[in-house]
Write an enzyme that holds these catalytic residues in place. Structure first.
Site, PDB file in Angstrom:
ATOM      1  CB  THR A 187      -0.884   0.032   1.258  1.00  0.00           C
ATOM      2  OG1 THR A 187      -0.020   0.055   2.399  1.00  0.00           O
ATOM      3  CG2 THR A 187      -1.787  -1.181   1.341  1.00  0.00           C
ATOM      4  CD1 TRP A 444     -19.660  12.768   8.999  1.00  0.00           C
ATOM      5  CD2 TRP A 444     -19.951  10.873   7.815  1.00  0.00           C
ATOM      6  NE1 TRP A 444     -19.267  11.722   9.785  1.00  0.00           N
ATOM      7  CE2 TRP A 444     -19.435  10.549   9.096  1.00  0.00           C
ATOM      8  CE3 TRP A 444     -20.189   9.849   6.906  1.00  0.00           C
ATOM      9  CZ2 TRP A 444     -19.162   9.232   9.471  1.00  0.00           C
ATOM     10  CZ3 TRP A 444     -19.927   8.549   7.284  1.00  0.00           C
ATOM     11  CH2 TRP A 444     -19.417   8.244   8.545  1.00  0.00           C
TER      12      TRP A 444
END
Ligand code: ADP
Length: 539
Positions: A187, A444
């Site tokens: 990653t 959000w």
């Protein structure tokens, strides 16, 4: 009592893919743009012969099954041969992202215990800087001939062509458990050290087979496919495996990924299908628009890695006749996990409705299951509005990280760190990454939705949104805009434009105009860099 099936138990092997293509599609072309010299052109049969030569050469170097071979390389024919020779021999192909910080590169090379490093001459300065810190690497092989072999101070380099030349193109590929590790990719390590995903032969073959489906990438002998997505990150979405399974002509773009170079290659090689991240398509579109060009053979483009704005989807489709297939996946999912999949009824919808569907991240491909959960791990309804963390499981999803101590799984599901919704038809939409979502006054805001809305303005080339600390609201959005060349867009105009497209409380508190956005090695906007430079406090 269960009755055992009575079919042969033949392992799914990566070597089997190349031998299949060499036997069935032996004269189908692979075209590769090299770091030096003109386009290189050969066939799957030639590729298989040279992969066998490399397998013999690696054995002669003393490498054994389980050894790791690293690569720091572009998409080109020698890199492709290595994909097969290394994994096919029972070794681990560790593709390294050259855009990682050198300290992280050193970390992953040592962590993987790479014994050989294959590199393109472009990266000679990088090799010079890291070689002394990678004591386990015994051989530094440049993917070139002797003429283009760079001299690197303090590093003994060997030209790939010299290494394989003395070896036979006959090699008996070993057969072993299909669960054996074949390829390793780390990653990006935006927080902490990068973590390794070790893909098995089984995972790669199953994913590549799925990629060939007409509703996924539609890979067949009638297609010519150009993977712009790099072979150094997530196996170029397994296209180097899927293309030979399906018998498609494969076009590898090498180091030149700018709009003009890609356009030239697409037209010259009659590419029908391509794959890459949205920033690549934005650059290609910019080149085409500025020069009044069109595509003569391109039918599809697969896009993923970050969200593809609906405005760009519309332009590709309505203006240039190229259908966009939007998918989602991550290092931990081997390659594609979800993909746009339109039914006949959906294809009959007005164009704008179709584009809105494609702007979502699609439905799971066979083999994958997803769900979204709240902060207590409770599964949320598939109603298209309940958003929570996306969880995934399936035959090519990570179980644990390479040499990782604790499995990341929760009840057998991998937590992705993405926030998503899923609707009643299974259509998934990424709303944000948990680290990018803007939390304001207990609600959000999706940075992706805001960015997509901003890119809908005709003067905007690229947009990014980050959350900035705010004393009253916790966080508020800050918008970054890159204007299209020659456009005089100002703050008031873009904010007024957004106010007609998103909720009032979503409208960013400020706008910063930049010449360009920081883009990482996999073509994604580096929001961490923006946070570092602009992440103060709103008053
Ligand atoms: P990183 O971006 O950290 O290098 P990966 O390359 O593994 O990690 O990227 C995976 C992430 O990219 C996903 O978790 C998701 O946040 C994002 N992503 C991938 N495809 C899409 C898409 N189509 N739309 C939005 N985000 C996407």
């Amino acid at each position: 009592m269960l009755q055992p099936g009575l079919m042969m138990d033949r392992p799914l092997m990566i070597s089997g893919i190349l031998e299949h293509s060499a036997a069935q599609f032996g004269d189908v072309e692979i075209v590769s743009r090299e770091t030096h010299g003109p386009l290189f052109r050969y066939t799957y049969a030639d590729c298989a012969g040279r992969a066998r030569q490399l397998a013999n050469a690696l054995a002669a170097l003393g490498l054994k099954q389980g050894s790791a071979v690293g690569s720091i390389a572009w998409n080109n024919h020698r890199h492709l041969e290595a994909y097969y020779a290394v994994s096919g021999s029972g070794m681990v192909m560790h593709t390294c992202n050259p855009r990682l910080h050198p300290q992280q590169l050193i970390y992953i090379i040592n962590h993987a215990a790479d014994e050989v490093m294959l590199f393109d001459s472009t990266f000679a300065p990088l090799i010079k800087g890291i070689a002394a810190h990678c004591p386990q690497v015994k051989h530094w092989l440049c993917l070139s001939d002797a003429v283009n072999l760079p001299a690197i101070d303090g590093v003994k380099t060997i030209a790939y062509e010299d290494l394989i030349a003395p070896h036979s193109s006959q090699f008996e590929w070993p057969e072993f458990d299909e669960r054996t590790g074949a390829a390793l990719c780390y990653t990006s390590g935006t927080t902490g050290n990068p973590k390794g995903a070790l893909y098995s032969h089984r995972a790669i073959v199953l994913n590549a087979l799925t990629g060939c489906l007409p509703g996924v990438l539609d890979i067949s002998p009638q297609q010519t496919i150009l993977p712009v997505v790099p072979m150094f990150h997530i196996n170029a979405w397994c296209i180097p495996y899927a293309a030979p399974i399906g018998g498609a002509k494969l076009v590898l773009p090498g180091p030149r990924l700018d709009g003009a170079s890609l356009y030239e290659l697409i037209e010259a090689e009659k590419v029908t299908l391509s794959a890459g991240v949205p920033t690549i398509w934005q650059a290609l579109m910019g080149h085409i628009e500025q020069n009044g060009l069109k595509f003569s053979t391109m039918k599809y483009t697969a896009v993923g890695g970050s969200a593809m704005p609906a405005a760009l989807i519309a332009k590709f489709s309505d203006v240039y006749g190229v259908q966009v297939r939007h998918g989602w996946g991550m290092t931990e999912t081997t390659a594609v996990a979800t993909m746009t999949s339109m039914t006949s009824a959906e294809l009959a919808l007005p164009a704008a409705d179709q584009h809105a569907l494609v702007a979502k991240q699609g439905k799971t491909v066979f083999g994958i299951q997803i769900k979204v959960v709240d902060e207590h791990g409770q599964t949320l309804p598939r109603d298209g509005t309940s958003q929570g963390e996306l969880m995934v499981r399936g035959q090519w999803i990570i179980q644990s990280y390479f040499k990782g101590e604790k499995s990341p799984l929760i009840d057998g599901w991998f937590p992705t760190g993405d926030i998503a919704t899923i609707d009643a038809k299974g259509l998934m939409q990424i709303r944000d990454r948990t680290k990018d979502v803007i939390k304001t006054g207990g609600e959000w805001i999706s940075s992706i939705d805001l960015e997509n809305a901003a890119v809908g303005h005709p003067s905007v080339a690229m947009a990014a949104v980050i959350g900035i600390k705010h004393p009253k609201w916790d966080e508020r959005p800050l918008l970054f805009i890159v204007r299209k060349p020659g456009q005089a867009l100002e703050k008031e105009e873009i904010l007024t434009f957004l106010a007609t497209r998103v909720a009032k409380w979503w409208v960013p508190d400020d706008v910063v105009f930049l010449e360009s956005l920081p883009v990482g090695g996999t073509g994604k906007v580096q929001k961490n860099d923006l946070r570092k430079d602009y992440g103060g406090v709103f008053s």
